[in-house]
Design a protein around this motif. Sequence first.
Motif, short mmCIF file in Angstrom:
data_model
loop_
_atom_site.label_atom_id
_atom_site.label_comp_id
_atom_site.label_asym_id
_atom_site.label_seq_id
_atom_site.Cartn_x
_atom_site.Cartn_y
_atom_site.Cartn_z
N CYS A 9 -10.92 30.23 26.91
CA CYS A 9 -11.44 30.13 25.55
C CYS A 9 -12.50 29.05 25.47
N ARG A 10 -13.27 29.09 24.40
CA ARG A 10 -14.33 28.12 24.15
C ARG A 10 -14.15 27.59 22.75
N ILE A 11 -14.19 26.28 22.59
CA ILE A 11 -13.98 25.66 21.28
C ILE A 11 -15.17 24.76 20.95
N VAL A 12 -15.77 24.99 19.79
CA VAL A 12 -16.82 24.12 19.27
C VAL A 12 -16.21 23.39 18.08
N ARG A 13 -15.93 22.12 18.26
CA ARG A 13 -15.14 21.38 17.27
C ARG A 13 -16.03 20.83 16.15
N GLN A 14 -15.48 20.82 14.95
CA GLN A 14 -16.12 20.25 13.76
C GLN A 14 -15.21 19.15 13.24
N GLY A 15 -15.72 17.93 13.24
CA GLY A 15 -14.90 16.79 12.85
C GLY A 15 -14.60 16.71 11.37
N ALA A 16 -15.46 17.32 10.54
CA ALA A 16 -15.25 17.28 9.09
C ALA A 16 -15.29 18.71 8.56
N PRO A 17 -14.29 19.50 8.88
CA PRO A 17 -14.33 20.92 8.52
C PRO A 17 -14.13 21.17 7.03
N GLN A 18 -14.77 22.23 6.53
CA GLN A 18 -14.61 22.66 5.15
C GLN A 18 -13.55 23.75 5.00
N GLN A 30 -18.84 41.96 24.53
CA GLN A 30 -19.16 40.58 24.20
C GLN A 30 -18.18 39.64 24.89
N ASP A 31 -18.64 38.40 25.12
CA ASP A 31 -17.75 37.41 25.73
C ASP A 31 -17.74 36.15 24.86
N ARG A 32 -17.14 35.09 25.39
CA ARG A 32 -16.94 33.89 24.57
C ARG A 32 -18.26 33.17 24.25
N TRP A 41 -25.19 28.36 11.92
CA TRP A 41 -24.78 28.60 10.54
C TRP A 41 -23.28 28.38 10.34
N LEU A 42 -22.49 28.60 11.39
CA LEU A 42 -21.04 28.53 11.26
C LEU A 42 -20.45 27.18 11.68
N ALA A 43 -20.99 26.58 12.73
CA ALA A 43 -20.40 25.34 13.27
C ALA A 43 -20.41 24.18 12.28
N PRO A 44 -21.38 24.06 11.37
CA PRO A 44 -21.31 22.95 10.41
C PRO A 44 -20.12 23.06 9.45
N LEU A 45 -19.51 24.24 9.35
CA LEU A 45 -18.45 24.46 8.37
C LEU A 45 -17.05 24.24 8.93
N CYS A 46 -16.87 24.53 10.20
CA CYS A 46 -15.51 24.47 10.76
C CYS A 46 -15.55 24.55 12.27
N THR A 47 -14.41 24.33 12.88
CA THR A 47 -14.26 24.51 14.33
C THR A 47 -14.34 26.01 14.65
N LEU A 48 -15.06 26.34 15.71
CA LEU A 48 -15.21 27.73 16.14
C LEU A 48 -14.45 27.96 17.44
N ILE A 49 -13.76 29.08 17.53
CA ILE A 49 -13.00 29.42 18.74
C ILE A 49 -13.39 30.82 19.18
#
Length: 290
Positions: A9-18, A30-32, A41-49
């Motif tokens: 898996c791949r995780i892009v962490r957001q320290g201040a998620p909405q 498609q892959d990870r 557009w998505l990473a500023p809002l939350c952690t992505l997995i």
Amino acid sequence: MFGGFRYTCRIVRQGAPQTEPLLLLGGSSQDRYSWQSHEKWLAPLCTLITVDLPGYGSSDFLPASYDIDFLGDAVQHMLTEVGVPSVNLFGGCFGEVVGLRFAQRNPESVRRIVFGAAANRLPELYSEAVPRLTQTLERGDIEGAAEGLVRLFMSNPEAGKVRRHAAVARLLQRQFVNQTQDEIRKAVEHNIRLVTHGCYEPLPVPRVPTLVFTGEYDTLCTPDMGREFAATMPGALFTTVKEADHLVTVERREESADLIARFCTDRSVEGLPYCTDVEAPCPEHSLAQM
């Protein structure tokens, strides 16, 4: 590792998620890393997995005897391993098949659901194409298989205006032609898995805010199929993205990311210039955001 098979898996962490972490399950090709273009557009809002489940991407080969239940359970195993108790779930195309089963078997793990290019049954076009595509791949005619897959996933140009249609068709063709032998072997097994086990089980669906969307010219999982699917989920909303087909998240990256982001942060999805009117096929619409 799950059930003896390695996955990644791949995780892009957001320290201040909405909002809760967003789990993105994409299509079989498609892959990870396929969602990197949506991250701005998505990473500023939350952690992505994102994840390469067993049998897909760079993870271990998975025999077709392992069904969709196994893949849904692998998703839950992954979330447990990384310490994420609940997610907003996006599933596109085949990712919707796995995501739905995961949500049905683990309703406590899902806070919101967005399904794109989705249906509640295996499209006849796909069922009819699988034997031909499998035979083409098995005899090593990669060019022929690529042409068949492009025709299957993309609308006929005469159907209506689709953004970046020619460019995406070339991208898809090149992606299929450049598959490794491992990827081809997994693709064949994927097709066998779907036609052997089927995709859908009439299990309860979590009663959480749910949005289903597809491209307005999707000829594989048509808008009518998406609408029918949304009607099976309490409170689900349905819309189509203009000037797009089955590959809506590729053809209209910014718009599809915006739609997902809005829904997962409880903002209205009504009146968006790139969507048709929002519908509530299931009358219990109070669960979802209007």
